[in-house]
Scaffold this active site. Structure first.
Site, short mmCIF file in Angstrom:
data_model
loop_
_atom_site.label_atom_id
_atom_site.label_comp_id
_atom_site.label_asym_id
_atom_site.label_seq_id
_atom_site.Cartn_x
_atom_site.Cartn_y
_atom_site.Cartn_z
N ASP A 152 0.84 -1.20 0.00
CA ASP A 152 0.00 0.00 0.00
C ASP A 152 0.87 1.26 0.00
O ASP A 152 1.60 1.53 0.96
CB ASP A 152 -0.88 -0.07 1.26
CG ASP A 152 -1.93 1.01 1.30
OD1 ASP A 152 -1.93 1.89 0.43
OD2 ASP A 152 -2.77 0.95 2.22
N GLY A 199 -5.28 3.53 -7.78
CA GLY A 199 -5.55 3.75 -9.20
C GLY A 199 -4.83 4.94 -9.80
O GLY A 199 -5.11 5.33 -10.94
N ASP A 220 -10.48 4.21 -1.21
CA ASP A 220 -11.07 3.21 -0.30
C ASP A 220 -12.60 3.17 -0.39
O ASP A 220 -13.26 4.20 -0.40
CB ASP A 220 -10.70 3.53 1.15
CG ASP A 220 -9.22 3.29 1.41
OD1 ASP A 220 -8.47 3.03 0.45
OD2 ASP A 220 -8.84 3.36 2.59
C1 GLA Z 1 -5.32 2.35 2.82
C2 GLA Z 1 -5.86 1.22 1.96
C3 GLA Z 1 -6.92 0.45 2.73
C4 GLA Z 1 -6.33 -0.08 4.03
C5 GLA Z 1 -5.74 1.06 4.84
C6 GLA Z 1 -4.97 0.56 6.05
O1 GLA Z 1 -6.29 3.33 3.08
O2 GLA Z 1 -6.38 1.71 0.76
O3 GLA Z 1 -7.43 -0.61 1.95
O4 GLA Z 1 -5.34 -1.03 3.72
O5 GLA Z 1 -4.84 1.84 4.05
O6 GLA Z 1 -4.33 1.57 6.75
#
Ligand code: GLA
Length: 395
Positions: A152, A199, A220
């Site tokens: 991430d 994305g 998210d």
């Molecule tokens: C980001 C990701 C989420 C999740 C959080 C965790 O926002 O996009 O899917 O993994 O981090 O902190």
């Protein structure tokens, strides 16, 4: 509410088959030959995930029938990380006393286990990321027995900020994803590589180049119809970038978390299946209702999502709040989702001829679990507000 009528044009169907010709142009490493199915801790547990919760999910995945329906991965998201030891090895925090034992437990259930990190110094939840420790962390994950890594972007944005140009910033990110790809590969353990950078920079164009088996295409999701709708219906046009080993990921499921009604959750599942999206349940499997379980384990929905041809579907027609999305399936049939994005019920008429069928069709109503027999004329149905008529149609 005045009723609307829905017809599918030949033009949009032609556009759809053109997308199909792009499919299959990317390398795959044999992993994720179908969109990954499983569970992820974030949507329900957020920061409160621990060893006991993960074990309970693995247990419930088996006892609920989800494993037998195809769900495999039990994925721990952010907040498992502790301090690094004197040699720089990442350790789990006190909520995960023994990661290897946890992985062994999950494996003993016939399931696989996943973990989460960031190419930055810190994750989104401000826990330790992998920056400068990529090779070491990949080895640790492999030694624990991890089968899946969600990587991430988050903290890496600190490094990207100092870039002089957007191209330079892109290169910092691109190289960071390659670094972890190589580190995972070097462990010799097959580990599904899930890119999460929301994305940006049209990741679907270069996700395979950095080794991604799937990549998030959006920000998210949250457990609200407006969020799921905005994400799901924004996926039009991305079908040509997905295929076996490399999938678009419109984020995890919210089914069963309580913020949408049953029609809205059926829309969520149907759309994700047409999109060949990963099906990563995001609810607490150990306390879910029979209705949630039935939605998550619907065999016909899962068969669409996991279809062997691996062709993502796309929007075929739109009239105001009514949309038809179509996915070509390996056996020559098509999954057809007739969605009503309006909050009240509307009437839609589906002209199967305009969807490419030349004679009478046989249809199955997936959510009703009923064969509808032979249909020779345009078919009219009332679609609930925010709901869907989900069909499997063949000749
Ligand atoms: C980001 C990701 C989420 C999740 C959080 C965790 O926002 O996009 O899917 O993994 O981090 O902190």
């Amino acid at each position: 509410m005045r009723l609307s009528t829905l017809r599918v044009t030949c033009l949009s169907v032609a556009a759809l088959s053109m997308f199909g010709s792009f499919i299959g142009n990317a390398q795959t490493d044999g992993l994720a030959s179908r969109p990954p199915m499983g569970w992820n801790s974030w949507n329900h547990f957020h920061r409160n995930v621990d060893d006991a919760a993960v074990r309970a999910q693995a247990d419930a995945m088996v006892s609920s029938g989800m494993r037998d329906a195809g769900y495999v991965y039990v994925n721990i998201d952010d907040t498992w990380q502790g301090e690094r030891d004197a040699q720089g090895n990442i350790q789990a925090n006190s909520r995960f006393p023994d990661m290897k034992a946890l992985a062994d437990y999950v494996h003993s259930k016939g399931l696989k286990i996943g973990i989460y990190s960031s190419p930055g110094a810190l994750t989104c939840a401000k826990f330790a990321g992998s920056l400068g420790h990529e090779v070491q962390d990949a080895r640790t994950y492999a030694a624990w027995g991890m089968d899946y890594l969600k990587y991430d972007l988050c903290g890496l944005r600190e490094q990207m900020k100092v870039a002089a140009t957007p191209e330079e910033a892109h290169k910092i990110m691109f190289d960071a994803y390659i670094k972890m790809r190589d580190a995972l590969k070097a462990t010799g353990r097959p580990i599904v590589y899930s890119l999460c950078q929301y994305g940006n920079d049209a990741v679907w164009r270069w996700g395979t180049e950095v080794g991604g088996n799937l990549w998030r295409t959006t920000g998210d999701i949250s457990d609200k119809y407006s969020s799921m709708e905005a994400i799901g219906f924004s996926q039009a046009g991305l079908a040509k970038f997905a295929g076996p080993g490399h999938w678009n990921d419109p984020d995890m499921l919210e089914v069963g978390n309580g913020g949408m009604n049953a029609d809205e959750y059926r829309t969520h599942m149907s759309l994700w299946a047409i999109l060949a999206a990963p099906l990563l349940a995001g609810n607490d499997l150990s306390t879910m209702t029979a209705e949630t379980k039935a939605m998550l384990t619907n065999r016909d929905v899962i068969a669409v999502d996991q279809d062997a041809a691996g062709k993502q579907g796309d929007r075929a027609w739109v009239e105001g709040p009514l949309e038809i999305w179509v996915r070509q399936l390996a056996d020559g049939s098509k999954a057809v989702g007739v969605f009503n994005r309006h909050p009240s019920a509307l009437t839609a008429t589906v002209d199967f001829k305009a969807l490419g069928f030349t004679r009478a069709v046989k249809a199955r109503d997936i959510w009703q679990g009923k064969d509808m027999g032979t249909i020779s004329a345009p078919y009219t149905a009332r679609i609930p507000g925010h709901g869907v008529l989900f069909l499997k149609v063949s000749q």
